[in-house]
Design a protein around this motif. Structure first.
Motif, PDB file in Angstrom:
ATOM      1  N   MET A  20      57.822  65.174  28.600  1.00  0.00           N
ATOM      2  CA  MET A  20      57.614  63.726  28.714  1.00  0.00           C
ATOM      3  C   MET A  20      57.479  63.086  27.335  1.00  0.00           C
ATOM      4  O   MET A  20      58.028  62.020  27.062  1.00  0.00           O
ATOM      5  CB  MET A  20      56.367  63.423  29.555  1.00  0.00           C
ATOM      6  CG  MET A  20      56.183  61.933  29.817  1.00  0.00           C
ATOM      7  SD  MET A  20      54.677  61.556  30.679  1.00  0.00           S
ATOM      8  CE  MET A  20      55.177  61.734  32.362  1.00  0.00           C
ATOM      9  N   HIS A  32      55.403  57.911  36.167  1.00  0.00           N
ATOM     10  CA  HIS A  32      54.312  58.878  36.329  1.00  0.00           C
ATOM     11  C   HIS A  32      53.100  58.179  36.923  1.00  0.00           C
ATOM     12  O   HIS A  32      52.951  56.966  36.791  1.00  0.00           O
ATOM     13  CB  HIS A  32      53.945  59.508  34.980  1.00  0.00           C
ATOM     14  CG  HIS A  32      53.547  58.509  33.936  1.00  0.00           C
ATOM     15  ND1 HIS A  32      54.459  57.882  33.128  1.00  0.00           N
ATOM     16  CD2 HIS A  32      52.333  58.023  33.591  1.00  0.00           C
ATOM     17  CE1 HIS A  32      53.819  57.053  32.316  1.00  0.00           C
ATOM     18  NE2 HIS A  32      52.531  57.109  32.582  1.00  0.00           N
ATOM     19  N   PHE A  33      52.242  58.952  37.558  1.00  0.00           N
ATOM     20  CA  PHE A  33      50.985  58.424  38.098  1.00  0.00           C
ATOM     21  C   PHE A  33      49.782  59.176  37.530  1.00  0.00           C
ATOM     22  O   PHE A  33      48.841  58.582  37.054  1.00  0.00           O
ATOM     23  CB  PHE A  33      50.962  58.519  39.631  1.00  0.00           C
ATOM     24  CG  PHE A  33      51.985  57.642  40.290  1.00  0.00           C
ATOM     25  CD1 PHE A  33      51.960  56.271  40.118  1.00  0.00           C
ATOM     26  CD2 PHE A  33      52.980  58.194  41.082  1.00  0.00           C
ATOM     27  CE1 PHE A  33      52.909  55.458  40.716  1.00  0.00           C
ATOM     28  CE2 PHE A  33      53.931  57.385  41.685  1.00  0.00           C
ATOM     29  CZ  PHE A  33      53.900  56.015  41.501  1.00  0.00           C
ATOM     30  N   CYS A  34      49.812  60.499  37.590  1.00  0.00           N
ATOM     31  CA  CYS A  34      48.602  61.233  37.201  1.00  0.00           C
ATOM     32  C   CYS A  34      48.487  61.400  35.694  1.00  0.00           C
ATOM     33  O   CYS A  34      47.398  61.531  35.163  1.00  0.00           O
ATOM     34  CB  CYS A  34      48.547  62.593  37.894  1.00  0.00           C
ATOM     35  SG  CYS A  34      49.770  63.779  37.320  1.00  0.00           S
ATOM     36  N   TYR A  35      49.602  61.355  34.972  1.00  0.00           N
ATOM     37  CA  TYR A  35      49.546  61.566  33.528  1.00  0.00           C
ATOM     38  C   TYR A  35      48.933  60.353  32.837  1.00  0.00           C
ATOM     39  O   TYR A  35      49.239  59.203  33.156  1.00  0.00           O
ATOM     40  CB  TYR A  35      50.963  61.809  32.977  1.00  0.00           C
ATOM     41  CG  TYR A  35      50.978  61.916  31.471  1.00  0.00           C
ATOM     42  CD1 TYR A  35      50.579  63.089  30.846  1.00  0.00           C
ATOM     43  CD2 TYR A  35      51.354  60.826  30.688  1.00  0.00           C
ATOM     44  CE1 TYR A  35      50.559  63.182  29.460  1.00  0.00           C
ATOM     45  CE2 TYR A  35      51.338  60.916  29.307  1.00  0.00           C
ATOM     46  CZ  TYR A  35      50.937  62.088  28.697  1.00  0.00           C
ATOM     47  OH  TYR A  35      50.909  62.179  27.334  1.00  0.00           O
ATOM     48  N   GLY A  43      49.055  67.182  36.305  1.00  0.00           N
ATOM     49  CA  GLY A  43      50.347  67.610  36.844  1.00  0.00           C
ATOM     50  C   GLY A  43      50.371  67.693  38.353  1.00  0.00           C
ATOM     51  O   GLY A  43      50.927  68.638  38.910  1.00  0.00           O
ATOM     52  N   ASN A  44      49.754  66.722  39.028  1.00  0.00           N
ATOM     53  CA  ASN A  44      49.689  66.857  40.481  1.00  0.00           C
ATOM     54  C   ASN A  44      50.444  65.792  41.270  1.00  0.00           C
ATOM     55  O   ASN A  44      50.558  65.896  42.472  1.00  0.00           O
ATOM     56  CB  ASN A  44      48.225  66.925  40.960  1.00  0.00           C
ATOM     57  CG  ASN A  44      47.423  65.724  40.508  1.00  0.00           C
ATOM     58  OD1 ASN A  44      48.001  64.729  40.086  1.00  0.00           O
ATOM     59  ND2 ASN A  44      46.114  65.819  40.575  1.00  0.00           N
ATOM     60  N   CYS A  45      50.967  64.752  40.626  1.00  0.00           N
ATOM     61  CA  CYS A  45      51.626  63.717  41.439  1.00  0.00           C
ATOM     62  C   CYS A  45      53.117  63.997  41.615  1.00  0.00           C
ATOM     63  O   CYS A  45      53.726  63.533  42.557  1.00  0.00           O
ATOM     64  CB  CYS A  45      51.407  62.337  40.831  1.00  0.00           C
ATOM     65  SG  CYS A  45      52.395  62.012  39.359  1.00  0.00           S
ATOM     66  N   ARG A  46      53.720  64.731  40.694  1.00  0.00           N
ATOM     67  CA  ARG A  46      55.137  65.139  40.704  1.00  0.00           C
ATOM     68  C   ARG A  46      56.100  63.966  40.548  1.00  0.00           C
ATOM     69  O   ARG A  46      57.281  64.083  40.844  1.00  0.00           O
ATOM     70  CB  ARG A  46      55.509  65.938  41.974  1.00  0.00           C
ATOM     71  CG  ARG A  46      54.517  66.961  42.424  1.00  0.00           C
ATOM     72  CD  ARG A  46      54.016  67.845  41.338  1.00  0.00           C
ATOM     73  NE  ARG A  46      54.920  68.919  40.943  1.00  0.00           N
ATOM     74  CZ  ARG A  46      54.660  69.780  39.973  1.00  0.00           C
ATOM     75  NH1 ARG A  46      53.529  69.684  39.295  1.00  0.00           N
ATOM     76  NH2 ARG A  46      55.522  70.715  39.650  1.00  0.00           N
ATOM     77  N   MET A  47      55.614  62.840  40.106  1.00  0.00           N
ATOM     78  CA  MET A  47      56.508  61.692  39.965  1.00  0.00           C
ATOM     79  C   MET A  47      57.355  61.808  38.700  1.00  0.00           C
ATOM     80  O   MET A  47      58.375  61.152  38.558  1.00  0.00           O
ATOM     81  CB  MET A  47      55.663  60.401  39.926  1.00  0.00           C
ATOM     82  CG  MET A  47      56.450  59.129  40.111  1.00  0.00           C
ATOM     83  SD  MET A  47      57.281  59.095  41.702  1.00  0.00           S
ATOM     84  CE  MET A  47      58.635  57.994  41.348  1.00  0.00           C
ATOM     85  N   CYS A  48      56.919  62.659  37.778  1.00  0.00           N
ATOM     86  CA  CYS A  48      57.588  62.718  36.476  1.00  0.00           C
ATOM     87  C   CYS A  48      58.679  63.787  36.443  1.00  0.00           C
ATOM     88  O   CYS A  48      59.094  64.211  35.369  1.00  0.00           O
ATOM     89  CB  CYS A  48      56.554  63.003  35.397  1.00  0.00           C
ATOM     90  SG  CYS A  48      55.779  64.606  35.608  1.00  0.00           S
ATOM     91  N   ALA A  60      57.998  69.212  36.263  1.00  0.00           N
ATOM     92  CA  ALA A  60      57.093  68.088  35.980  1.00  0.00           C
ATOM     93  C   ALA A  60      57.024  67.919  34.465  1.00  0.00           C
ATOM     94  O   ALA A  60      56.457  68.754  33.759  1.00  0.00           O
ATOM     95  CB  ALA A  60      55.714  68.372  36.562  1.00  0.00           C
ATOM     96  N   CYS A  62      55.391  66.071  32.512  1.00  0.00           N
ATOM     97  CA  CYS A  62      54.130  65.766  31.821  1.00  0.00           C
ATOM     98  C   CYS A  62      53.440  67.019  31.318  1.00  0.00           C
ATOM     99  O   CYS A  62      52.599  66.935  30.424  1.00  0.00           O
ATOM    100  CB  CYS A  62      53.199  64.960  32.717  1.00  0.00           C
ATOM    101  SG  CYS A  62      52.593  65.873  34.135  1.00  0.00           S
TER     102      CYS A  62
HETATM  103  S1  FES Z   1      52.805  62.553  35.920  1.00  0.00           S
HETATM  104 FE1  FES Z   1      51.987  63.439  37.678  1.00  0.00          FE
HETATM  105  S2  FES Z   1      52.876  65.400  37.697  1.00  0.00           S
HETATM  106 FE2  FES Z   1      53.579  64.565  35.890  1.00  0.00          FE
END
Ligand code: FES
Ligand code: SF4
Length: 700
Positions: A20, A32-35, A43-48, A60, A62
């Motif tokens: 990232m 991204h959401f969790c980063y 590394g838990n939302c998997r949006m990245c 992922a 991030c």
């Molecule tokens: S931003 Fe959430 S897993 Fe990478």
């Protein structure tokens, strides 16, 4: 460095960077959401997710490290489909209640779903619902919206240092909250609202008041402590509806204290909106000329004046000029009662240098409550770099471990022989922080002398490095001392001024922006003895109710003003809204009053006033704004000895620690939740809202 290809573009990236970070370097935006770059990686939302050539599945970005020759595709069909899949999964249980969500219009989930969301779902089961949690008066929760990114949990644990947020359950049953339903006890908790990428955590006081696109945004700074956090002030139709932090790595990083974030309701509670004079024992509204006539009559008698902690450079300069020009010889002081703060009143260590400081001694100081954003840096240094921290003073919870060296200042004598002195000596960049409130003790000057001696012996002050720092309570205190807003017979002090008024030596007292003095400090019976109390301020405080003349002034959000922070960095507030009704900018009151007194001050516009300030105080020259201008602080020598009286806790009621905060109903609720709302003369219940109504109350 390693060579990677981002969408076919060759980049040289630092070894150990994440994919990232490499993409950001290539100006490729990764959803991204969790980063979050100031939190650990979850590394838990998997949006990245991005496609990496040679990998069986998207990764992922991030937390995936770059490798030599790696080829990343941020816009391939595989990447786009992966993001769409993640978005569909996140929206399965999301209530899709954007029309009634306060995050609407500034929601990361809303934005990303526009880019990657579908217009229908393949999921036909019932959605999961989660009970909302009551976590206090600052944060409203709608936990069904939570996407389990854990940003709030990581912020509470890693930055705020309160392990009160957490997750229980697994998979679909996972719930985020305070394990036991209770108000979250942190002076920084409001930052979780900014971090939450969805509408699960929103501001409770702001709930359902406005949409972001209805708000007019003004940049400003927080003047409630000495850090000078850059903030934005949002208003609609002339009413301030919220304040948020701006990002500035050198000052606040991107955080803001809860006191600054949630106390804006004080701006429209219990305000002084018209001049008032006391007739027949009752305060009654009047015109400005009438109030000036009363004030002028009062000032024909021996007069003295006290300046509080919220004045800007313009206000303090105009106040000082007025006292010197129109009330020659009258005593006036800008220091808190009992304070011996003299020439040395700021930090010698820039805030950002605390990233490199390698040993810290706190003397009578509680940075967690006095300057929470400084404490964030100290906490990071103590936990991440494991620097030694020691406290000489009251034992308090700083959110990180420290060595407690004692509670009384006389221990300073033996400190030179202690192990911690050796620790400071062997450090490259050691620092000592003394709370300015220590200098309100009778032996304050002696303590400062002893600390200075110790600092020189232990290498805290040495060639090329000065780690001796004073932490004042607010930017206004520093600014007023910069303006040298004290004068008279050369020995004036707030205590001496109060004593002279209460004993009848002076007949008139001007209290401008009351702060540490209270109604109890002024002898109310003096009102009947031809004494005059002139109050210039923003709120109808208990002290204002004793006044014979009230001149209503503008609050920090209603005027442009220059303030120096603890580093000596001059920044400015801007007028987000006009002063209420007939209230006026403070410097204009002094200018008009000087004209009424027959000798007008030599500035008639803000530009003229700022020119006059810049001529005398180069740090306030526009070229120096936003830069650190070190103050050449000199410590006044004294032969007095330090006493064995223990250091008292510096702040006992964080949310109600000054008069402005005590006007905020939200701050009263927060203090009650924190466990103690009993603060001397503080009313137990919030003062009644009297916005836009002239207050007429019986004098106390
Ligand atoms: S931003 Fe959430 S897993 Fe990478
Ligand atoms: S409440 Fe918000 S910040 Fe906390 S885990 Fe849920 S979505 Fe993330």
């Amino acid at each position: 460095m390693v060579n990677v290809f981002i969408d076919g573009i060759l980049l040289h990236v630092k070894r150990g960077s994440t994919v990232m970070q490499a993409c950001t370097q290539a100006s490729k935006e990764i959803p991204h959401f969790c980063y979050h770059d100031r939190l650990s990686i979850a590394g838990n939302c998997r949006m990245c997710l991005v496609e990496v050539e040679g990998m069986p599945k998207p990764v992922a970005s991030c937390h995936w490290p770059v490798a030599e020759g790696m080829r990343v595709r941020t816009d391939s069909p595989t990447t786009i489909n992966a993001r769409k899949g993640t978005m569909e999964l996140l929206l399965i249980n999301h209530p899709l209640d954007c029309p009634i969500c306060d995050q609407g219009g500034e929601c990361a989930l809303q934005d990303q779903s526009v880019a990657y969301g579908g217009d229908r779902s393949a999921y036909h089961e019932f959605k999961r619902a989660v009970d909302d949690k009551d976590i206090g008066s600052k944060i409203k929760t709608v936990m069904t919206r939570c996407i389990h990114c854990t940003r709030c949990i990581r912020f509470a644990t890693e930055i705020a240092g309160v392990e009160e947020m957490g997750a229980t359950g697994r998979g679909e049953n996972m719930q985020v909250g305070t394990y036991v339903e209770q108000a979250i006890q942190s002076e920084l908790s409001g930052n979780m609202i900014d971090l939450c990428p969805v509408g699960a955590l929103t501001s409770k006081p702001y709930a359902y008041t406005a949409r972001p696109w209805e708000l007019v945004r003004t940049t400003s700074i927080d003047i409630l402590d000495a850090i000078g956090t850059p903030i934005t002030v949002d208003n609609r139709h002339g009413q301030v509806l919220r304040t948020q932090p701006q990002e500035n790595n050198a000052i606040n990083e991107e955080w803001m204290t809860d006191a600054a974030r949630f106390s804006y309701d004080a701006l429209h509670t219990n305000r002084l909106t018209s001049p008032m004079v006391k007739r027949g024992g009752e305060l009654q509204t009047c015109s400005w000329p009438e109030a000036f006539t009363y004030a002028k009559t009062g000032m024909e008698k021996p007069t003295a004046a006290i300046l509080g902690s919220m004045a800007s450079a313009e206000d303090a300069f105009a106040f000082k000029s007025f006292m010197e020009n129109n009330l020659k010889g009258a005593a006036f002081d800008c220091r808190p009662a009992g304070s011996q703060l003299d020439n040395f009143y700021t930090f010698n260590t820039p805030l950002i240098e605390f990233e490199n400081v390698d040993a810290v001694l706190l003397v009578g100081c509680n940075p967690r409550l006095e300057a929470p954003l400084l404490n964030v840096r100290l906490r990071r240094a103590a936990l991440k770099r494991r620097i030694p921290v020691a406290v000489l003073g009251a034992e308090v919870d700083l959110t990180y471990p420290y060595q407690h060296l004692g509670t009384t200042p006389d221990e300073l004598e033996s400190l030179g022989r202690s192990k911690f002195a050796d620790t400071l000596k062997s450090a490259q960049k050691p620092a000592i922080i003394i709370a300015a409130s220590v200098l309100t003790r009778p032996d304050g000057a002696a303590i400062l002398n002893a600390v200075e001696k110790f600092a020189k012996k232990s290498g805290v002050v040495k060639d090329g490095w000065n780690g001796l720092n004073i932490l004042p309570s607010t930017c206004g205190r520093i600014t007023a001392l910069d303006m040298a807003a004290r004068g008279g017979d050369g020995k004036s002090s707030t205590n001496a001024i109060l004593k002279a008024f209460n004993s009848g030596k002076t007949q008139t007292l001007i209290v401008y922006g009351e702060d540490t003095i209270t109604a109890e400090d002024v002898d109310a019976t003096r009102n009947t003895q031809h004494a005059t109390l002139i109050y210039i301020g923003t709120h109808l405080t208990p002290l204002a109710q004793l006044a014979d003349v009230i001149l209503p002034a503008a609050a920090w959000s209603e005027k442009p003003g220059l303030y120096a922070n603890v580093e000596g960095r001059v920044q400015q507030t801007h007028a987000a809204v006009p002063p209420p009704l007939n209230a006026k900018e403070d410097w204009k009151i002094f200018r008009a009053l000087s004209e009424e007194m027959g000798s007008a001050l030599p500035f008639n516009t803000l530009a003229q006033l700022r020119d006059a300030i810049a001529r005398q105080h180069p740090a306030y020259n526009p070229q120096s704004w936003n830069r650190i201008t070190p103050r050449m602080g000199v410590i006044t020598k004294t032969d007095a000895a330090v006493s064995a009286r223990p250091f008292a806790p510096v702040v006992t009621h964080y949310y109600l620690r000054n008069e402005y905060l005590r006007q905020s109903p939200t701050m009263h609720k927060c203090q009650t939740e924190a466990g103690s709302a009993d603060l001397g003369n503080t009313p137990a219940s919030p003062p009644p809202a009297t916005r836009n109504k002239p207050a007429t109350r019986k004098a106390a």
